[in-house]
Motif scaffolding. Structure first.
Motif, PDB file in Angstrom:
ATOM      1  N   ARG A  70       0.837  -1.209   0.000  1.00 16.46           N
ATOM      2  CA  ARG A  70       0.000   0.000   0.000  1.00 16.46           C
ATOM      3  C   ARG A  70       0.868   1.255   0.000  1.00 16.46           C
ATOM      4  NH1 ARG A  70      -4.699  -0.136   4.369  1.00 16.46           N
ATOM      5  NH2 ARG A  70      -5.564   1.405   2.935  1.00 16.46           N
ATOM      6  N   ARG A  73       2.111   1.835  -3.402  1.00 16.87           N
ATOM      7  CA  ARG A  73       1.043   2.386  -4.250  1.00 16.87           C
ATOM      8  C   ARG A  73       0.862   3.874  -3.992  1.00 16.87           C
ATOM      9  NH1 ARG A  73      -3.049  -0.105  -6.718  1.00 16.87           N
ATOM     10  NH2 ARG A  73      -4.610   1.205  -5.720  1.00 16.87           N
ATOM     11  N   ARG A  74       0.942   4.280  -2.734  1.00  7.98           N
ATOM     12  CA  ARG A  74       0.787   5.705  -2.425  1.00  7.98           C
ATOM     13  C   ARG A  74       1.916   6.526  -3.040  1.00  7.98           C
ATOM     14  NH1 ARG A  74      -1.333   3.707   2.538  1.00  7.98           N
ATOM     15  NH2 ARG A  74       0.701   3.757   3.570  1.00  7.98           N
ATOM     16  N   HIS A  75       3.071   5.909  -3.243  1.00  4.72           N
ATOM     17  CA  HIS A  75       4.191   6.588  -3.907  1.00  4.72           C
ATOM     18  C   HIS A  75       4.227   6.269  -5.394  1.00  4.72           C
ATOM     19  CE1 HIS A  75       5.528   6.969   0.289  1.00  4.72           C
ATOM     20  NE2 HIS A  75       6.236   7.995  -0.130  1.00  4.72           N
ATOM     21  N   GLU A  76       3.106   5.751  -5.911  1.00  5.05           N
ATOM     22  CA  GLU A  76       2.959   5.436  -7.336  1.00  5.05           C
ATOM     23  C   GLU A  76       4.046   4.465  -7.801  1.00  5.05           C
ATOM     24  OE1 GLU A  76       2.809   9.066  -9.493  1.00  5.05           O
ATOM     25  OE2 GLU A  76       0.907   9.701  -8.622  1.00  5.05           O
ATOM     26  N   ARG A  77       4.269   3.455  -6.990  1.00  8.14           N
ATOM     27  CA  ARG A  77       5.216   2.397  -7.336  1.00  8.14           C
ATOM     28  C   ARG A  77       4.473   1.064  -7.268  1.00  8.14           C
ATOM     29  NH1 ARG A  77       7.555   6.391  -8.261  1.00  8.14           N
ATOM     30  NH2 ARG A  77       9.664   7.046  -7.699  1.00  8.14           N
ATOM     31  N   GLU A  78       4.515   0.311  -8.364  1.00  5.61           N
ATOM     32  CA  GLU A  78       3.857  -0.987  -8.398  1.00  5.61           C
ATOM     33  C   GLU A  78       4.841  -2.032  -8.889  1.00  5.61           C
ATOM     34  OE1 GLU A  78       0.361  -2.198  -8.205  1.00  5.61           O
ATOM     35  OE2 GLU A  78      -0.870  -0.477  -8.736  1.00  5.61           O
ATOM     36  N   GLN A 125      13.570  -0.355  -3.599  1.00  2.00           N
ATOM     37  CA  GLN A 125      12.634   0.132  -2.574  1.00  2.00           C
ATOM     38  C   GLN A 125      12.928  -0.505  -1.214  1.00  2.00           C
ATOM     39  OE1 GLN A 125      10.344   2.512  -3.347  1.00  2.00           O
ATOM     40  NE2 GLN A 125      11.180   2.504  -5.426  1.00  2.00           N
ATOM     41  N   ARG A 297      -4.547  -3.437  -3.066  1.00  2.00           N
ATOM     42  CA  ARG A 297      -5.626  -2.828  -3.860  1.00  2.00           C
ATOM     43  C   ARG A 297      -6.987  -3.035  -3.188  1.00  2.00           C
ATOM     44  NH1 ARG A 297      -2.753  -5.889  -7.701  1.00  2.00           N
ATOM     45  NH2 ARG A 297      -1.198  -4.629  -8.786  1.00  2.00           N
ATOM     46  N   ASP A 300      -7.257  -0.653  -0.243  1.00  2.00           N
ATOM     47  CA  ASP A 300      -7.536   0.719  -0.665  1.00  2.00           C
ATOM     48  C   ASP A 300      -8.987   0.872  -1.107  1.00  2.00           C
ATOM     49  OD1 ASP A 300      -4.959   1.426  -0.096  1.00  2.00           O
ATOM     50  OD2 ASP A 300      -4.247   1.328  -2.165  1.00  2.00           O
TER      51      ASP A 300
END
Length: 805
Positions: A70, A73-78, A125, A297, A300
């Protein structure tokens, strides 16, 4: 491991959740939602079969892994997993020395590439997602194998000619034979004798052999091998005898190429098979990471939070039923605080039908399962959920005619199973306990079951309409009451859970709401009459008082909101006025700065004139101009600072005025052109009209005579300043010759740039060496027009006066 270690591990492990509880709570739908958010086949398979963990540490670790996903995802990393495929069946065949198809080998290459991308991503990361970094370290480094596989195939999955030298040679020979056969056929189709025997002028392929469509009656006229015939038998597909040898050579070449292709595929499959264990582990790791990303996901979408795992009782803040959130908009589901207060072990939920009682207890059950599965729950941060050893349910039990079970007996069977298995660390959820029978007997059974479950150490949530259970919740500290709300004005449930309260069933109002005839509802209310129990009457009164209190709270909240709006509006107005004041002051300050700059420019111009023409008369005139400018500035400042000045009033005899420069007030006696006679105390004076300003108040009768000290101070302020003409001087006394010459040169350069006419050099007498060196240097300097010893008033021979060129 020793037997003691094994015993400790088993004691720490949680139990398996039974199938009945998973089904009644809708766990498969949670798994389905998780599966829909996975991106790889192995991730979807793992999500679909996800079960609550039996190891508490595994649940905690999975929850941390999901929270890391999560955060990414908040840092736009998937995690890059798009090309990863589940190749475990292919790996199994390759490990058993089977030959894989080209498509399977390409999938293995894509898996290796996906694993490498995931590995590099997780390494980048590591600070943000340490668990991802830890799992990524398990991924194998097999890029050379992927490169070997990719070099052997084209994008369509066909083996390239470059896969081996022999394959390229055989394929080139086959292509040459194809060209030769086609060329011979083209020549035959141009032969009129042969064309006359054909059904049509074309050639085709039958059984990997090139043939011509020959009319059946000309079979004997064109020697060759018949490979096929039309349905009617009128056309025979004949390979001409002259092409048979070429066709045989072509078949041999293609067979050799096919054999070489199989050899290459078998060799590549062997390379994959030798690394099958590592690749299978890569599939498992990627599945774990993909499942964690799917959990992120889902969390969220649920607006979920990670609960605190552990403790002996649950506390959910603003909890929502996950399945309701997923099938509706997140904001449309009512959130409730649900908790089991100390020292109670059972929560008895009452209230109207369709009011949310069952939703409440199933929400707790699903949250308990999600916590054990390492998934965030749809509640606010700070919620707490124990890791229950297992969860038992008795929800929606239906009869079974095949087993000769009625609804009530099916319910009793479920209660029996729960009583046999419940114990410390278990959670039991029972909907409408003992409801489908005589209310008094059902209540007795329900109380007995609850007492036994509590005595066994289980935590229990039940829903009920039985008044005996409502009374039990109020009287026994082992049980805590809770109720779902009912709006008596709208005759509709509010779906709000109130802890510590019991609720009325409101059955007649619910009947009216669903459309039961009004006369039936009225008759039911008449029959009920005064026969309602004391508990029902108390609950009804409590509901009315609660509704009145809620209305009062709503009015108070509205008033508070209105007050807050007014306070905000007042604050905004205050800020607007402050900003207006700031802008006004800034504008005034800007104007004042512009005026000062203009005055400074005028003074600078006067000083420049003084420096350009330093005659005494000109200096005196300049001094007067400066004083005049200063006086005008003083008048302007005094005029702007006089709060009572009547700007529009005209000077006339009898008008009250103030002398701007002296600050003295008086009365106008006579007005002449450009001046006025003013009586100021005992003094009568003729004053320029620009030094007077009319005022509206009475003249202050202050004494005109001032003390001697005040008169002296006024005279000193009014005295003209002495005119000073500055001549630049450079003092080189005490310096060495080279230092002195450098200082003189710098001063001459500065004076020349400043437009000065002369410079004095003070060198003193001393031994005379410094004076001689300076004067000799000045004779050679390009800055100097003339240099001479100073006059007596200029310092004499200790000074050299330099007139600049």
């Amino acid at each position: 491991m020793t037997p003691l270690t094994i015993a400790v591990i088993r004691a720490r492990m949680l139990g398996v959740v039974n199938e009945k509880a998973l089904r009644e709570l809708g766990w498969s739908r949670i798994c389905g939602e998780l599966e829909a958010r996975a991106r790889t086949p192995m991730g979807r398979e793992r999500s679909r079969s996800r079960m609550p963990y039996e190891d508490p540490e595994a649940a905690r670790r999975q929850l941390r892994l999901v929270e890391e996903a999560r955060l990414l995802r908040r840092h736009e990393r998937e995690l890059p997993l798009a090309d990863a495929a589940d190749v475990r069946p292919s790996l199994g065949r390759a490990a058993r020395e089977g030959t894989l198809e080209p498509a399977e080998l390409m999938q293995v290459a894509r898996l290796i590439r996906a694993g490498d991308s995931a590995r590099r991503f997780c390494f980048s990361q590591a600070d943000r997602a340490p668990l991802h970094f830890e799992r990524a370290q398990e991924l194998s480094e097999l890029l050379p194998l992927a490169q070997e596989l990719e070099r052997a195939f084209d994008p369509g999955g066909k083996l390239l000619d470059t896969a081996s030298a022999l394959l390229g040679e055989l394929r080139e020979r086959a292509r040459g034979l194809h060209r030769a056969v086609k060329q011979r056929l083209e020549e035959m189709l141009k032969d009129e004798k042969i064309v006359a025997m054909l059904r049509d002028t074309y050639y085709s392929v039958r059984g990997d052999r090139y043939v011509l469509p020959v009319r059946a009656e000309h079979r004997s006229h064109l020697p060759g091998i018949v490979h096929n015939a039309s349905n009617s038998g009128q056309t025979l597909f004949v390979e001409p005898q002259t092409l048979v040898e070429l066709g045989n050579q072509l078949t041999i070449a293609e067979a050799g190429a096919l054999e070489e292709e199989q050899r290459i595929l078998h060799e590549l499959s062997g390379a994959v098979g030798r690394r099958a264990p590592a690749l299978e582990h890569d599939v498992e790791v990627l599945a774990v990471l993909d499942e964690a990303a799917a959990g992120a996901r889902l969390a969220d979408d649920l607006d979920a939070a990670a609960p605190e795992l552990g403790g002996d009782r649950f506390e959910l803040r603003r909890a929502r039923h996950p399945l309701l959130v997923l099938q509706r908009k997140p904001g449309s589901v009512v959130a409730n605080d649900i908790a089991l207060p100390v020292p109670a072990q059972a929560l008895i939920v009452s209230g109207p039908n369709a009011g949310g009682k069952t939703v409440t207890i199933t929400a707790v059950g699903l949250c308990a399962l999600m916590a054990r599965a390492g998934l965030p729950i749809p509640a606010e941060a700070g919620s707490r959920m124990p890791l229950y050893r297992t969860v038992y349910t008795a929800i929606g039990d239906e009869g079974d005619l095949a087993r000769d079970l009625s609804t009530f007996t099916a319910h009793l069977s479920a209660l029996k199973s729960i009583l046999e298995a419940a114990g410390p660390g278990t959670l039991a959820l029972i909907d409408e306990i003992a409801a489908d029978t005589d209310p008094r007997e059902g209540a007795a059974i329900a109380v007995a079951v609850l007492e036994k479950l509590v005595a066994a150490g289980a935590e229990v949530l039940i829903t009920t309409h039985l008044e005996e259970l409502k009374a039990l919740a109020l009287a026994d500290r082992r049980f805590a009451p809770a109720s779902v709300g009912f709006d008596v004005e709208r005759l509709a449930p509010t779906y709000r859970l109130r802890l510590g309260e019991v609720g009325a069933s409101s059955a007649i109002e619910i009947a009216r709401r669903v459309g039961l005839p009004e006369d039936v509802c009225a008759r039911a209310r008449e029959i009920l009459g005064g026969s309602a129990s004391a508990v029902s009457q108390a609950v009804e009164r409590l509901e009315k008082e609660r509704a009145e209190a809620a209305g009062a709270r709503a009015e108070l909240a509205a008033a508070r909101e209105q007050l807050e709006r007014e306070r905000s509006a007042l604050q905004r107005e205050r800020e607007r006025l402050r900003e207006l004041e700031r802008q006004t002051r800034a504008g005034a300050r800007s104007e004042l700065i512009d005026d000062l700059q203009k005055k400074r420019a005028e003074v600078s111009a006067l000083i420049a004139q003084l420096q350009a023409a330093p005659a005494m008369a000109q200096a005196v005139e300049t001094q007067r101009a400066i004083e005049g400018a200063a006086a005008a500035e003083l008048r302007e400042q005094a005029r702007s600072g006089e709060p009572e000045a009547l700007v529009e009033a005209a000077l006339a005899p009898g008008a009250r005025v103030k002398h701007l420069r002296l600050g003295t007030e008086g009365v106008v006696l006579e007005v002449q052109e450009g001046s006025a006679t003013v009586q100021m105390g005992a003094l009568r004076s003729k004053v320029p009209v620009q030094d007077l300003v009319p005022i509206g108040r009475a003249v202050r009768q202050a004494g005109f005579r001032k003390s001697k000290a005040e008169r002296m101070e006024r005279a000193e302020q009014a005295r003209a300043a002495a005119v000073q003409v500055r001549i630049p001087m450079v003092d080189v006394r005490g310096m060495r010759v080279d230092e002195a010459l450098r200082a003189v040169e710098l001063e001459l350069d500065r004076a020349t740039r400043a437009g000065e006419e002369r410079v004095h050099v003070l060198h003193g007498h001393g031994s005379g060496a410094l004076k001689a060196a300076v004067r000799e240097h000045l004779q050679r300097s390009p800055y100097v027009g003339r240099a001479r010893p100073g006059e007596q008033h200029e310092g004499g021979d200790a000074t050299t006066v330099v007139e600049l060129a």
